[in-house]
Design an enzyme around this catalytic site. Structure first.
Site, short mmCIF file in Angstrom:
data_model
loop_
_atom_site.label_atom_id
_atom_site.label_comp_id
_atom_site.label_asym_id
_atom_site.label_seq_id
_atom_site.Cartn_x
_atom_site.Cartn_y
_atom_site.Cartn_z
N TYR A 1 41.16 49.48 52.55
CA TYR A 1 42.41 50.15 52.89
C TYR A 1 42.52 50.34 54.40
O TYR A 1 42.05 49.52 55.17
CB TYR A 1 42.54 51.50 52.16
CG TYR A 1 42.21 51.47 50.69
CD1 TYR A 1 42.66 50.45 49.88
CD2 TYR A 1 41.46 52.47 50.10
CE1 TYR A 1 42.38 50.42 48.53
CE2 TYR A 1 41.18 52.45 48.75
CZ TYR A 1 41.63 51.43 47.97
OH TYR A 1 41.35 51.41 46.65
N TYR B 1 49.92 43.14 37.15
CA TYR B 1 49.11 43.81 38.18
C TYR B 1 48.38 45.03 37.58
O TYR B 1 47.18 45.22 37.78
CB TYR B 1 50.02 44.22 39.35
CG TYR B 1 49.38 45.22 40.27
CD1 TYR B 1 48.29 44.87 41.06
CD2 TYR B 1 49.84 46.54 40.34
CE1 TYR B 1 47.67 45.80 41.90
CE2 TYR B 1 49.24 47.47 41.17
CZ TYR B 1 48.15 47.09 41.94
OH TYR B 1 47.54 48.02 42.75
N VAL C 1 40.62 53.06 43.45
CA VAL C 1 40.81 54.51 43.34
C VAL C 1 40.03 55.15 42.19
O VAL C 1 39.92 56.37 42.13
CB VAL C 1 42.30 54.93 43.23
CG1 VAL C 1 42.98 54.88 44.57
CG2 VAL C 1 43.02 54.13 42.19
N LYS D 1 41.99 43.01 42.76
CA LYS D 1 42.82 42.23 43.70
C LYS D 1 42.05 41.03 44.26
O LYS D 1 42.63 40.00 44.57
CB LYS D 1 43.28 43.13 44.86
CG LYS D 1 44.26 44.21 44.43
CD LYS D 1 44.59 45.16 45.55
CE LYS D 1 45.78 46.03 45.20
NZ LYS D 1 45.58 47.45 45.25
N SER E 1 41.74 48.58 42.18
CA SER E 1 42.03 47.63 43.26
C SER E 1 40.98 46.55 43.44
O SER E 1 41.25 45.57 44.14
CB SER E 1 42.20 48.37 44.58
OG SER E 1 43.55 48.68 44.79
N1 GLN Z 1 46.52 51.15 40.06
C1 GLN Z 1 46.38 51.64 41.40
C2 GLN Z 1 47.70 51.49 42.15
O1 GLN Z 1 48.26 50.46 42.09
C3 GLN Z 1 45.29 50.88 42.10
C4 GLN Z 1 45.23 51.17 43.57
C5 GLN Z 1 43.85 51.25 44.11
O2 GLN Z 1 42.81 51.18 43.44
N2 GLN Z 1 43.80 51.47 45.39
O3 GLN Z 1 48.17 52.39 42.79
#
Ligand code: GLN
Length: 335
Positions: A255, A203, A273, A80, A77
């Site tokens: 988050y 993505y 994550v 992003k 993430s």
């Molecule tokens: N690839 C993971 C997802 O899209 C990334 C999410 C994350 O790092 N929070 O669920």
């Protein structure tokens, strides 16, 4: 550049912090994440789970690292932040705002709840928002869009070797039902306009870029200096745009823990994550931490511990004035 003595002191503090956090039982760890496998419980975590690195890079390019700073893990993430920056650069603030908001969602990063009033995802730091920003990156086709995202990441990290790890990407794609569902649902609601499979791949490719804790710290330091890479000295993102990106990281980067994080740590940051977190100390330096044990929100437990402690000890909270108070009190006492 700081004196060798000052450098040694900073390094000694980081070494001590790393040692102490490593020694603490990671009691709050609830789960781990592996591309292709999804979440798994702590009792199944092997030696991989012990990786732990801290890196700090000042805006002058002074680099400090401790632990497994060469260990490569997926950006997840944290990517992003950079696709959002690129979408802003390509389309402009108003256009991007019309498609993705800047409000904290209060929901998990993969939530299927959207901003109904404005018919857009709440913000670009949750999966739904990142799918939109990926779509907004300019390019004639998906390959060109990916190449442009990689170019921004490489420029911001000062690392030309950054690339999508094919194995990670294959794993992500094989277990993408939730994200695929999100993309199709958004398309049915008019929030995504193009090919849902194409935007999903783009993505997940960003999520699969391999980085080290040191890369994270350089990426953060670039944001700390308004888009100037501390290693190359290049202005790689427009300064005004970096302000927007940091604002969203501050309110939405962690988050549904973002409010507590802003309250306690008080720094723009983003987590992923895979166990990475980077935090930006505007005008000063960037921190990158990697430790894969996650809490219930999906944030790295040790990553949070390290950033909290650094913020507290060094008075880094963006609204902190206690440090100055202490300096004034000392000066008054001495006079
Ligand atoms: N690839 C993971 C997802 O899209 C990334 C999410 C994350 O790092 N929070 O669920």
């Amino acid at each position: 550049m700081p004196s060798p003595d000052a450098r040694r002191r900073v390094q000694a503090r980081l070494d001590e912090l790393h040692e102490r956090c490593r020694a603490e039982p990671p009691g709050a760890v609830q789960r781990y994440y592996a591309s292709g496998r999804g979440y798994y419980p702590p009792n199944e975590a092997g030696v991989e789970s012990e990786h732990f690195a801290i890196a700090g890079v000042t805006i002058d390019g002074d680099v400090h690292e401790v632990g497994d700073a060469e260990h490569v893990f997926p950006l997840q993430s944290l990517s992003k932040v950079f696709s959002y920056a690129l979408a802003l650069a390509d389309r402009g603030r108003e256009h991007v705002l019309a498609r993705v908001g800047v409000e904290p969602s209060g929901d998990a990063f993969n939530s299927l709840r959207f901003d109904e009033r404005h018919k857009r995802p709440f913000n670009p730091m949750v999966n739904a928002g990142a799918l939109v920003t990926s779509e907004l990156v300019a390019g004639d086709d998906a390959d060109e869009r990916l190449a442009r995202i990689l170019a921004v990441l490489r420029a911001c990290a000062g690392n030309e070797a950054l690339a999508v790890d094919p194995e990670t990407f294959a794993g992500e794609l094989a277990t993408a039902d939730h994200n695929r569902g999100t993309a199709y649902l958004m398309r049915s609601l008019g929030m995504l306009h193009g090919d849902a499979e194409e935007v999903l791949r783009l993505y997940l490719q960003q999520c699969s870029v391999g980085v080290t804790a040191r890369d994270l710290a350089v990426l953060a330091a670039t944001l700390a200096d308004g888009g100037v890479n501390p290693l190359t000295g290049d202005q790689v993102l427009p300064r005004r745009l970096v302000r927007d990106v940091l604002s969203v990281m501050y309110s939405c980067g962690m988050y549904d823990f973002a409010g507590s994080w802003s309250f306690d740590v008080g720094l723009p940051a983003k987590s992923g994550v895979s166990g990475g977190i980077f935090a930006v100390i505007p005008g000063k330096f960037g921190i990158g931490v990697f430790s894969p044990g996650l809490d219930a929100y999906g944030n790295s437990v040790r990553g949070i511990d390290v950033c909290s402690e650094l913020s507290d000890r060094l008075g880094l909270h963006v609204f902190a004035t206690e440090q100055e108070d202490a300096v004034l009190a000392r000066a008054a006492a001495a006079s």
